[in-house]
Design a protein around this motif. Sequence first.
Motif, PDB file in Angstrom:
ATOM      1  N   LEU A   1       0.809  -1.227   0.000  1.00  0.00           N
ATOM      2  CA  LEU A   1       0.000   0.000   0.000  1.00  0.00           C
ATOM      3  C   LEU A   1       0.837   1.269   0.000  1.00  0.00           C
ATOM      4  N   LEU A   2       2.132   1.157   0.228  1.00  0.00           N
ATOM      5  CA  LEU A   2       2.987   2.349   0.170  1.00  0.00           C
ATOM      6  C   LEU A   2       3.432   2.665  -1.254  1.00  0.00           C
ATOM      7  N   THR A   3       3.582   1.629  -2.076  1.00  0.00           N
ATOM      8  CA  THR A   3       3.991   1.845  -3.468  1.00  0.00           C
ATOM      9  C   THR A   3       2.850   1.630  -4.450  1.00  0.00           C
ATOM     10  N   GLY A   4       1.821   0.930  -4.013  1.00  0.00           N
ATOM     11  CA  GLY A   4       0.703   0.587  -4.885  1.00  0.00           C
ATOM     12  C   GLY A   4       0.917  -0.715  -5.634  1.00  0.00           C
ATOM     13  N   SER A   5       2.039  -1.356  -5.417  1.00  0.00           N
ATOM     14  CA  SER A   5       2.353  -2.596  -6.118  1.00  0.00           C
ATOM     15  C   SER A   5       1.288  -3.662  -5.854  1.00  0.00           C
ATOM     16  N   GLY A   6       0.692  -4.166  -6.938  1.00  0.00           N
ATOM     17  CA  GLY A   6      -0.301  -5.223  -6.858  1.00  0.00           C
ATOM     18  C   GLY A   6      -1.714  -4.771  -6.566  1.00  0.00           C
ATOM     19  N   VAL A   7      -1.899  -3.510  -6.204  1.00  0.00           N
ATOM     20  CA  VAL A   7      -3.222  -3.052  -5.781  1.00  0.00           C
ATOM     21  C   VAL A   7      -4.208  -3.011  -6.946  1.00  0.00           C
ATOM     22  N   ALA A   8      -3.822  -2.448  -8.077  1.00  0.00           N
ATOM     23  CA  ALA A   8      -4.745  -2.319  -9.213  1.00  0.00           C
ATOM     24  C   ALA A   8      -5.288  -3.683  -9.635  1.00  0.00           C
ATOM     25  N   GLU A   9      -4.422  -4.662  -9.698  1.00  0.00           N
ATOM     26  CA  GLU A   9      -4.849  -6.003 -10.084  1.00  0.00           C
ATOM     27  C   GLU A   9      -5.798  -6.593  -9.047  1.00  0.00           C
ATOM     28  N   ALA A  10      -5.491  -6.380  -7.791  1.00  0.00           N
ATOM     29  CA  ALA A  10      -6.290  -6.970  -6.713  1.00  0.00           C
ATOM     30  C   ALA A  10      -7.687  -6.361  -6.613  1.00  0.00           C
ATOM     31  N   VAL A  11      -7.833  -5.083  -6.922  1.00  0.00           N
ATOM     32  CA  VAL A  11      -9.136  -4.426  -6.786  1.00  0.00           C
ATOM     33  C   VAL A  11      -9.945  -4.440  -8.079  1.00  0.00           C
TER      34      VAL A  11
ATOM     35  N   ALA B   1      -8.954   5.723  -7.965  1.00  0.00           N
ATOM     36  CA  ALA B   1      -9.400   6.835  -8.808  1.00  0.00           C
ATOM     37  C   ALA B   1      -8.963   6.665 -10.255  1.00  0.00           C
ATOM     38  N   SER B   2      -7.875   5.965 -10.474  1.00  0.00           N
ATOM     39  CA  SER B   2      -7.387   5.778 -11.838  1.00  0.00           C
ATOM     40  C   SER B   2      -8.040   4.575 -12.531  1.00  0.00           C
ATOM     41  N   SER B   3      -8.903   3.861 -11.820  1.00  0.00           N
ATOM     42  CA  SER B   3      -9.604   2.722 -12.407  1.00  0.00           C
ATOM     43  C   SER B   3     -10.664   3.206 -13.385  1.00  0.00           C
ATOM     44  N   ASP B   4     -10.912   2.402 -14.426  1.00  0.00           N
ATOM     45  CA  ASP B   4     -11.974   2.748 -15.375  1.00  0.00           C
ATOM     46  C   ASP B   4     -13.326   2.818 -14.679  1.00  0.00           C
ATOM     47  N   VAL B   5     -13.594   1.859 -13.818  1.00  0.00           N
ATOM     48  CA  VAL B   5     -14.829   1.833 -13.027  1.00  0.00           C
ATOM     49  C   VAL B   5     -14.413   1.673 -11.569  1.00  0.00           C
ATOM     50  N   PRO B   6     -14.169   2.797 -10.885  1.00  0.00           N
ATOM     51  CA  PRO B   6     -13.673   2.686  -9.505  1.00  0.00           C
ATOM     52  C   PRO B   6     -14.717   2.107  -8.563  1.00  0.00           C
ATOM     53  N   PRO B   7     -14.298   1.222  -7.666  1.00  0.00           N
ATOM     54  CA  PRO B   7     -15.229   0.717  -6.654  1.00  0.00           C
ATOM     55  C   PRO B   7     -15.485   1.782  -5.601  1.00  0.00           C
ATOM     56  N   ARG B   8     -16.530   1.584  -4.842  1.00  0.00           N
ATOM     57  CA  ARG B   8     -16.815   2.469  -3.708  1.00  0.00           C
ATOM     58  C   ARG B   8     -15.734   2.243  -2.662  1.00  0.00           C
ATOM     59  N   LEU B   9     -15.228   3.307  -2.063  1.00  0.00           N
ATOM     60  CA  LEU B   9     -14.189   3.211  -1.036  1.00  0.00           C
ATOM     61  C   LEU B   9     -14.790   3.582   0.314  1.00  0.00           C
TER      62      LEU B   9
END
Length: 169
Positions: free
Chosen positions: A59-69, A106-114
């Motif tokens: 969560l500090l670098t964002g590594s793997g987050v886009a794929e996971a969400v 926020a950079s996702s095409d369809v962002p989930p609710r946070l």
Amino acid sequence: MCPDVSGIRVVVTGATGFVGRRLCRRIVEGGGRVTALVRPQSDRRVLDGCPVDVAVVDLLTGSGVAEAVSGADVVVHLAASVRAASRAEFRLANTVSTGVLAGVLASSDVPPRLVVCSSLAAAGPAPAPGRARGGGGPARPRGGVGAHQQARGQAPPPGARARPGAGAA
């Protein structure tokens, strides 16, 4: 009672923590699917017996987050540090990581609710046993994490309910 979450995909940060592991189980019991975001050093045994997907992310670098969400309906952000050697470490673990997560979403095409949850330490204790701490009085942060979270604006706003007491709706 768990609301009907059947068919909903929920990503949970802090899934191996006190609240996170219980939330994961409740979502699964309600028919939802859970992806638990964990650090490499997280003790995943607390999720044994709970059918969740696990994604190791940073969560500090964002590594793997886009794929996971990707494809998630909701992301519940519970990850936080309650102990740190300095304010800088609190900031990294709590503020920076939240910003990185929000930026990835926020950079996702369809962002989930946070859904972002703070610590009880930011607001302080309930005014009395069985009573919820509402937004009507001043926050009374507890310890270093409470002061840090209040300073970054995570103390409950007026009208918000924090730490509902037993039976509070």
